[in-house]
Design an enzyme around this catalytic site. Structure first.
Site, PDB file in Angstrom:
ATOM      1  N   HIS A 327     -45.155 -26.663  15.535  1.00  8.83           N
ATOM      2  CA  HIS A 327     -46.095 -26.408  16.107  1.00  8.83           C
ATOM      3  C   HIS A 327     -46.160 -24.656  16.581  1.00  8.83           C
ATOM      4  O   HIS A 327     -47.016 -24.028  16.692  1.00  8.83           O
ATOM      5  CB  HIS A 327     -46.018 -27.134  17.591  1.00  8.83           C
ATOM      6  CG  HIS A 327     -46.627 -26.505  18.895  1.00  8.83           C
ATOM      7  ND1 HIS A 327     -48.019 -27.451  19.099  1.00  8.83           N
ATOM      8  CD2 HIS A 327     -46.549 -25.645  19.702  1.00  8.83           C
ATOM      9  CE1 HIS A 327     -48.538 -26.499  20.187  1.00  8.83           C
ATOM     10  NE2 HIS A 327     -47.456 -25.537  20.524  1.00  8.83           N
ATOM     11  N   GLU A 328     -44.869 -24.325  16.700  1.00 10.41           N
ATOM     12  CA  GLU A 328     -44.629 -22.819  16.746  1.00 10.41           C
ATOM     13  C   GLU A 328     -45.191 -21.962  15.694  1.00 10.41           C
ATOM     14  O   GLU A 328     -45.914 -21.123  15.616  1.00 10.41           O
ATOM     15  CB  GLU A 328     -43.369 -22.491  17.330  1.00 10.41           C
ATOM     16  CG  GLU A 328     -42.958 -22.909  18.569  1.00 10.41           C
ATOM     17  CD  GLU A 328     -43.617 -22.332  19.721  1.00 10.41           C
ATOM     18  OE1 GLU A 328     -44.353 -21.644  19.882  1.00 10.41           O
ATOM     19  OE2 GLU A 328     -43.871 -23.416  20.682  1.00 10.41           O
ATOM     20  N   HIS A 331     -48.920 -21.443  15.753  1.00 14.45           N
ATOM     21  CA  HIS A 331     -49.383 -20.352  16.231  1.00 14.45           C
ATOM     22  C   HIS A 331     -49.189 -19.263  15.428  1.00 14.45           C
ATOM     23  O   HIS A 331     -50.220 -18.304  15.518  1.00 14.45           O
ATOM     24  CB  HIS A 331     -48.484 -20.090  17.498  1.00 14.45           C
ATOM     25  CG  HIS A 331     -48.953 -20.953  18.646  1.00 14.45           C
ATOM     26  ND1 HIS A 331     -49.999 -21.253  19.275  1.00 14.45           N
ATOM     27  CD2 HIS A 331     -47.831 -21.969  19.303  1.00 14.45           C
ATOM     28  CE1 HIS A 331     -49.825 -22.145  20.108  1.00 14.45           C
ATOM     29  NE2 HIS A 331     -48.875 -22.674  20.166  1.00 14.45           N
ATOM     30  N   GLU A 407     -53.245 -24.252  21.702  1.00 13.15           N
ATOM     31  CA  GLU A 407     -52.386 -25.468  21.584  1.00 13.15           C
ATOM     32  C   GLU A 407     -52.754 -26.569  20.875  1.00 13.15           C
ATOM     33  O   GLU A 407     -51.736 -27.108  20.174  1.00 13.15           O
ATOM     34  CB  GLU A 407     -51.845 -25.957  23.126  1.00 13.15           C
ATOM     35  CG  GLU A 407     -50.991 -24.643  23.868  1.00 13.15           C
ATOM     36  CD  GLU A 407     -49.915 -24.342  23.306  1.00 13.15           C
ATOM     37  OE1 GLU A 407     -49.299 -25.155  22.681  1.00 13.15           O
ATOM     38  OE2 GLU A 407     -49.840 -23.017  23.319  1.00 13.15           O
TER      39      GLU A 407
END
Length: 467
Positions: A327-328, A331, A407
């Site tokens: 997930h990071e 970004h 997100e």
């Protein structure tokens, strides 16, 4: 740009026509309107917490009714504490303004300097002014911080720091803040003084450069002053992270584990760094069974530190930690950090333009009791904290909306790399470990939550996972 500045200058010219008293109470009223809006939202959230509910379908496999009730009570206590604290701060700030604390403090700063033979040194007097304000703010905030950590958080099992650790931490934070603030403020004031009509360009470039510099310096030299960092030990998790980073061409340099358990039971993960020197930081509380003191025969050199409690029932499995990092990575891959940085720099440029158009208007200083002098530091305080408060509120809302969108996109990135299922499991575990209440007031969440709620994220992951 010239057209924009000219237009803004005509727009702000009305300030010179307003009586100082009317201007003062107008700005004060504006801050209270914004504060009352925040209190209304918090009231809605508190009312939401008061309603007892059953465990949502998405969490029935990890949460019991008893755990839901505990998280509800924890959420209620936190928002009640936040409300009381904010009301106190608002009343205190208003009273201090009404009794003229700003001109008194400025005069006191000058008196202190005069005892050492300094006269009419605005920059030095401004630094003394800032040091006094920051010292007061730190000291006044200690009882609130103490109650939050040692009463509220400890009651619910999250506080892990000792009182001596807390005192040392507070002192270190204040000293580091002063160490960074004093030279930056001194140079900024000097740039404003000698920069000419377009000083705002130089001021913007300076603050932007300082922001980037601190972003580089802080994790490498300042953060280790407060927490212990160690490289992630060799093993399945480290290998999986390196393989994933290599797969998506993430320029991974190092992987650290921070001993967050010495301070709190809450967990987190993030990465930092520019260009090809990215570093990943995992909280030890995020990794199930991880102990930074493993294979150590003695405690940390700090006699006041605590060995973290090794709770094997908390934290995430390796594949779940990997999903959180995926997930990071999303970004990074989607340039979210670059977009946020660009927005912050554009915003900084805009507010410096506004400051340049306002800081010489005598009426602003008269309104706050400065009838004989117009210190630049006071202009910065008045304009940034009061004049720009409506603009800041609107910008904050826009950034919150954007953050929530980012997100969802980062979750979708993890989903496309086949990490959707472990990410869902990790979100559930983090919800449980952090004792987060899954139900929120719709309006409060939209206005304040930079992340979607766990139920929203699980819902977004579920249909795509079934395709």
């Amino acid at each position: 740009m010239v057209f924009l500045i000219s237009a803004l200058e005509r727009y702000f010219s009305f300030i010179d026509q307003i009586e100082p008293t009317v201007l003062f109470y107008g700005l004060l009223l504006c801050t209270w309107i914004l504060a009352m809006w925040e209190h209304y939202l918090s009231y809605r959230q508190y009312r939401n917490f008061k309603h007892r509910r059953t465990v949502p379908t998405e969490l029935v496999d990890v949460m019991t009714d008893e755990q839901l009730e505990k998280s509800r009570l924890y959420a209620m206590e936190k928002i009640r504490f936040s409300q009381i604290h904010s009301i106190y701060d608002e009343v205190e700030g208003t009273v201090l303004l009404l009794i003229g604390v700003l001109p008194w403090l400025w005069s006191t700063s000058g008196s202190i300097l005069s005892k050492f033979g300094y006269h009419n040194y605005d920059t030095v007097q401004s630094i003394v002014f800032v040091v006094i304000m920051m010292s007061y703010s730190t000291i006044a905030g200690i009882p609130w911080s103490y109650y939050y950590h040692f009463v509220l958080e400890e009651k619910h099992g999250f506080n892990k720091q000792t009182r001596s650790f807390f005192i040392k931490d507070t002192i270190k934070k204040m000293l580091v803040t002063l160490f960074l603030t004093i030279p930056i403020f001194s140079l900024l004031l000097k740039i404003i003084q000698i920069g000419g009509d377009y000083f705002f360009i130089y001021a913007w470039a300076f603050i932007a450069s300082m922001s980037l510099g601190i972003a580089i310096i802080y994790p490498n030299y300042i953060a280790p002053l407060f927490d212990r960092y160690e490289p992630l030990r060799e093993g399945e998790l480290r290998t999986s992270i390196e393989q994933l980073a290599n797969k998506i061409h993430f320029p991974l340099a190092k992987i650290f584990v921070v001993e967050g358990s010495a301070r709190s039971a809450h967990s987190n993960a993030y990465f930092y760094g520019f260009f090809k020197t990215k570093r990943i930081v995992l909280y030890d509380t995020l990794i199930k069974g991880y102990n930074v003191h493993e294979d150590k025969d003695e405690k940390s050199n700090d006699d006041d530190s605590r060995l973290p409690e090794k709770k094997l029932d908390k934290g995430c499995e390796s594949d779940e930690v990997l999903a959180v990092l995926c997930h990071e990575f999303g970004h990074w891959s989607l340039s979210h950090n670059i977009i946020n940085l660009s927005i912050s720099f554009i915003n900084l440029f805009v507010i410096f333009i506004i400051f340049a158009l306002l800081f010489k208007r005598v009426g602003l200083y008269d309104a706050f009791g400065f009838t004989q002098t117009q210190p630049i530091i006071i202009g910065l305080l008045i304009i940034f904290q009061y004049v720009l408060s409506p603009y800041s509120a609107v910008l904050s809302l826009c950034l919150t909306v954007l953050s929530r969108r980012f997100e969802f996109q980062a979750d979708n990135f993890a989903l496309k790399l086949a990490h959707g299922d472990p990410l869902s499991r990790a979100l559930k575990k983090l919800e449980m470990d952090n004792m987060t209440y899954p139900y929120s007031d719709y309006l409060f969440a939209k206005y304040h939550y930079s992340h979607p709620t766990v139920l929203e994220r699980l819902k977004a992951l579920k249909p795509k996972k079934q395709d």
